[in-house]
Design a protein around this motif. Structure first.
Motif, PDB file in Angstrom:
ATOM      1  N   GLY A 179       0.816  -1.202   0.000  1.00  0.00           N
ATOM      2  CA  GLY A 179       0.000   0.000   0.000  1.00  0.00           C
ATOM      3  C   GLY A 179       0.848   1.250   0.000  1.00  0.00           C
ATOM      4  O   GLY A 179       2.014   1.238  -0.412  1.00  0.00           O
ATOM      5  N   GLY A 180       0.274   2.330   0.515  1.00  0.00           N
ATOM      6  CA  GLY A 180       0.984   3.597   0.518  1.00  0.00           C
ATOM      7  C   GLY A 180       2.051   3.680   1.586  1.00  0.00           C
ATOM      8  O   GLY A 180       3.104   4.282   1.373  1.00  0.00           O
ATOM      9  N   GLY A 181       1.805   3.059   2.755  1.00  0.00           N
ATOM     10  CA  GLY A 181       2.745   3.173   3.849  1.00  0.00           C
ATOM     11  C   GLY A 181       3.380   1.881   4.287  1.00  0.00           C
ATOM     12  O   GLY A 181       4.485   1.886   4.842  1.00  0.00           O
ATOM     13  N   THR A 182       2.689   0.766   4.085  1.00  0.00           N
ATOM     14  CA  THR A 182       3.194  -0.512   4.574  1.00  0.00           C
ATOM     15  C   THR A 182       2.982  -1.626   3.556  1.00  0.00           C
ATOM     16  O   THR A 182       2.149  -1.524   2.656  1.00  0.00           O
ATOM     17  N   THR A 183       3.759  -2.685   3.742  1.00  0.00           N
ATOM     18  CA  THR A 183       3.603  -3.920   2.972  1.00  0.00           C
ATOM     19  C   THR A 183       3.222  -5.021   3.942  1.00  0.00           C
ATOM     20  O   THR A 183       3.896  -5.229   4.959  1.00  0.00           O
ATOM     21  N   LYS A 184       2.120  -5.719   3.642  1.00  0.00           N
ATOM     22  CA  LYS A 184       1.626  -6.791   4.488  1.00  0.00           C
ATOM     23  C   LYS A 184       1.821  -8.130   3.799  1.00  0.00           C
ATOM     24  O   LYS A 184       1.455  -8.278   2.633  1.00  0.00           O
ATOM     25  N   ILE A 185       2.398  -9.092   4.491  1.00  0.00           N
ATOM     26  CA  ILE A 185       2.713 -10.396   3.907  1.00  0.00           C
ATOM     27  C   ILE A 185       1.953 -11.472   4.663  1.00  0.00           C
ATOM     28  O   ILE A 185       2.061 -11.574   5.888  1.00  0.00           O
ATOM     29  N   GLU A 192      -6.656 -21.370   5.540  1.00  0.00           N
ATOM     30  CA  GLU A 192      -6.363 -20.679   6.788  1.00  0.00           C
ATOM     31  C   GLU A 192      -5.136 -19.793   6.640  1.00  0.00           C
ATOM     32  O   GLU A 192      -4.227 -20.089   5.862  1.00  0.00           O
ATOM     33  N   LEU A 193      -5.118 -18.711   7.410  1.00  0.00           N
ATOM     34  CA  LEU A 193      -3.950 -17.851   7.486  1.00  0.00           C
ATOM     35  C   LEU A 193      -2.988 -18.470   8.495  1.00  0.00           C
ATOM     36  O   LEU A 193      -3.300 -18.565   9.678  1.00  0.00           O
ATOM     37  N   VAL A 194      -1.810 -18.907   8.043  1.00  0.00           N
ATOM     38  CA  VAL A 194      -0.888 -19.629   8.921  1.00  0.00           C
ATOM     39  C   VAL A 194       0.299 -18.784   9.353  1.00  0.00           C
ATOM     40  O   VAL A 194       1.011 -19.155  10.301  1.00  0.00           O
ATOM     41  N   ASP A 195       0.554 -17.673   8.695  1.00  0.00           N
ATOM     42  CA  ASP A 195       1.690 -16.837   9.059  1.00  0.00           C
ATOM     43  C   ASP A 195       1.488 -15.443   8.467  1.00  0.00           C
ATOM     44  O   ASP A 195       0.866 -15.300   7.406  1.00  0.00           O
ATOM     45  N   LEU A 196       2.007 -14.434   9.147  1.00  0.00           N
ATOM     46  CA  LEU A 196       1.869 -13.076   8.629  1.00  0.00           C
ATOM     47  C   LEU A 196       2.930 -12.170   9.229  1.00  0.00           C
ATOM     48  O   LEU A 196       3.473 -12.432  10.293  1.00  0.00           O
ATOM     49  N   THR A 197       3.203 -11.085   8.526  1.00  0.00           N
ATOM     50  CA  THR A 197       4.054 -10.028   9.035  1.00  0.00           C
ATOM     51  C   THR A 197       3.768  -8.756   8.250  1.00  0.00           C
ATOM     52  O   THR A 197       3.000  -8.764   7.277  1.00  0.00           O
ATOM     53  N   ALA A 198       4.359  -7.663   8.667  1.00  0.00           N
ATOM     54  CA  ALA A 198       4.192  -6.380   7.977  1.00  0.00           C
ATOM     55  C   ALA A 198       5.479  -5.591   8.110  1.00  0.00           C
ATOM     56  O   ALA A 198       6.212  -5.727   9.096  1.00  0.00           O
TER      57      ALA A 198
END
Length: 513
Positions: A179-185, A192-198
């Motif tokens: 996006g404009g300010g952050t990247t979300k992974i 199911e969502l098994v892992d995430l970070t930003a």
């Protein structure tokens, strides 16, 4: 937002105890299909937009499920307007929203349900209050969510279709939302969502005017400039080759975080959440967010930021990375929630409410932690930790609001097992309870009363306790729990489920009558 009676809220009939739905008081006992009009509103730091949809709910046994979701109108994308004090210009935003309703040919009073998602600076108190005022007349129809990094990542994972794809293709799917300010992974497996970070990387950490002069510089932009040996000064032009070096390094950092459980020190300094737990590469890679429109060639116009350059650098590295690059179901609109699907269930009669005046409760977010409740000796520390993880995933971990814990009891309800479970829940929910919110427990099996009694009588919790059963929920649901029905001792529960592209195929549930 204040709750009001709306056309989309299930209501008790004056007599007969039947459950009715919608502004024409249709009986759910007699209808096999219900059609709703919904709107999703996404207001963020950089852009704001709306999506209008039609939902078709069909009866399946004693429930309704979303069988069809049709987009009626996708709004223009507005660069979020700001006033001189850098707060969001609510008047300009309101005019934009009014114009989009007009373009869609849908009057606000014809909307049955919706979701208002606030991200970035829109979450700040003065902004969120002004934005809420724009929807005050429809407040009872909307789920309103202030999305932090973790929740925004979760919404992008489901909204982009990554979760649905992981089921459809039996694949490990990574979605990178820039996006404009952050990247979300986000990493999805088996739906199911098994892992995430930003990470602090986005297209508008640097912004230029039409003459190429620097007009906006975020701290992350300054860091990238220093890393590649570029000096940036507000009001001064920036050489194209310097911008190219910066975005190339930004793309490198994205993939360092996406493909490495232990990114280097500089990448770690940019993290907004914990790093990914595993370095296993995905089978499929998709991109969403505003920058994705350039990645997939759906947008060519530049808006004075790094979007086109960053997209080109990211796509080059993605093609060389290894996983198969695919087009998501949704790009810039991934975090726009297609609709809030109002659904109704009635609890079992073995419930516990203490004190009785805590009812009704409204717009309570639901967590559904993965809990192993089959063992004879339940692991208190593990259950508590999984509850805390689920709250962190939805940015609820600071305890600022009530949270409902959805669980699926297994095995016998002995004192020993009940005690371990209740102690684990109290420990996992300690941040919420410490701020005076009630302990809200929702289960499917017929033991809600026993669990509520144990929490109150055996653990001597000072917090109010509401424990109900006979209800099926999923994470990202929101619930309203009404006052107890005198005839049965049960309580009516309105479930507002966030509906994403492809979610009907994942079996999101609705009404139990």
């Amino acid at each position: 937002m204040n709750e009001t009676t709306t056309s989309a809220t299930a209501q008790e009939a004056p007599v007969g105890g039947r459950v009715f739905f919608s502004n024409v008081r249709r009986s759910l006992e007699g209808e096999d299909e219900i059609i709703l009009v919904s709107v999703g509103v996404d207001i963020g730091s950089s852009t704001s937009h709306l999506v209008f949809s039609r939902l078709v709910l069909e009866r399946l046994d004693n429930r309704y499920i979303v069988s069809e979701r049709t987009v009626l109108h996708e709004s223009d994308v507005l660069l979020t307007p700001y006033a001189a004090d850098q707060s969001i210009d609510a008047a300009a935003l309101g005019a934009f929203i009014e114009a989009q309703y007009a373009q869609a040919g849908i009057a606000p009073d014809k909307i049955d349900t919706g979701a208002l998602i606030l991200t970035g600076v829109a979450v700040r108190r003065t902004n969120s209050r002004a934005i809420a005022d724009l929807f005050a007349a429809q407040a009872g129809k909307f789920v309103s969510v202030s999305a932090g990094d973790a929740l925004e990542t979760t919404l992008a994972a489901f909204g982009s279709g990554a979760a649905a794809r992981s089921v459809r293709e039996t694949a490990r799917v990574m979605n990178i939302d820039i996006g404009g300010g952050t990247t979300k992974i986000a990493v999805c497996e088996n739906g199911e969502l098994v892992d995430l970070t930003a990470v602090d990387i986005g297209a508008r950490i640097v912004a230029l005017d039409t003459e190429g002069r620097l007009v906006r510089l975020e701290e992350a932009g300054r860091k990238f400039a220093e890393e590649v040996g570029v000096t940036l000064t507000l009001g001064q032009p920036v050489a194209p080759e310097d911008l190219a070096r910066m975005v190339d390094r930004m793309a490198e950092r994205i993939f360092d975080v996406a493909g490495n459980a232990a990114p280097d020190a500089i990448s770690q300094s940019l993290l907004r959440l914990e790093p990914l737990r595993a370095s296993q590469l995905p089978d499929v890679l998709t991109f969403s967010g505003g920058v994705s429109e350039y990645v997939y060639g759906r947008e060519a116009q530049a808006y004075g930021d790094l979007g086109p350059l960053l997209a080109a650098a990211v796509r080059r590295k993605a093609q060389a990375w290894g996983p198969r690059l695919e087009v998501p179901d949704q790009g810039i609109r991934a975090t726009v929630i297609g609709a809030s699907q109002y659904t109704v269930q009635v609890s079992g009669s073995t419930i516990y409410v203490e004190p009785a005046n805590i009812l009704p409760v409204r717009n309570v977010p639901v967590i559904a932690p993965q809990l192993d409740l089959a063992a004879e000796d339940l692991n208190v520390a593990e259950i508590a930790d999984n509850i805390r993880r689920a709250m962190r995933r939805l940015d609820l971990h600071e305890g600022h609001q009530a949270v409902a814990v959805c669980y699926r009891w297994q095995g016998s309800a002995t004192f020993h097992r009940l005690d371990a479970f209740c102690r684990a829940v109290a420990e996992g929910m300690s941040a919420v309870l410490a701020q005076g919110h009630p302990l809200l427990l929702v289960g499917e099996a017929d033991c809600g009363g026993l669990i509520g009694i144990h929490c109150h009588e055996e653990l001597h919790l000072k917090s109010p306790v509401l424990s109900i059963d006979g209800i099926t929920l999923k994470e990202l649901d929101f619930i309203d729990i009404g006052a107890m029905l005198e005839t049965s001792g049960a309580v009516p529960v309105v479930i507002k489920s966030l509906v994403f592209p492809g979610s009907a195929g994942l079996g999101r549930t609705a009404l139990k009558v």
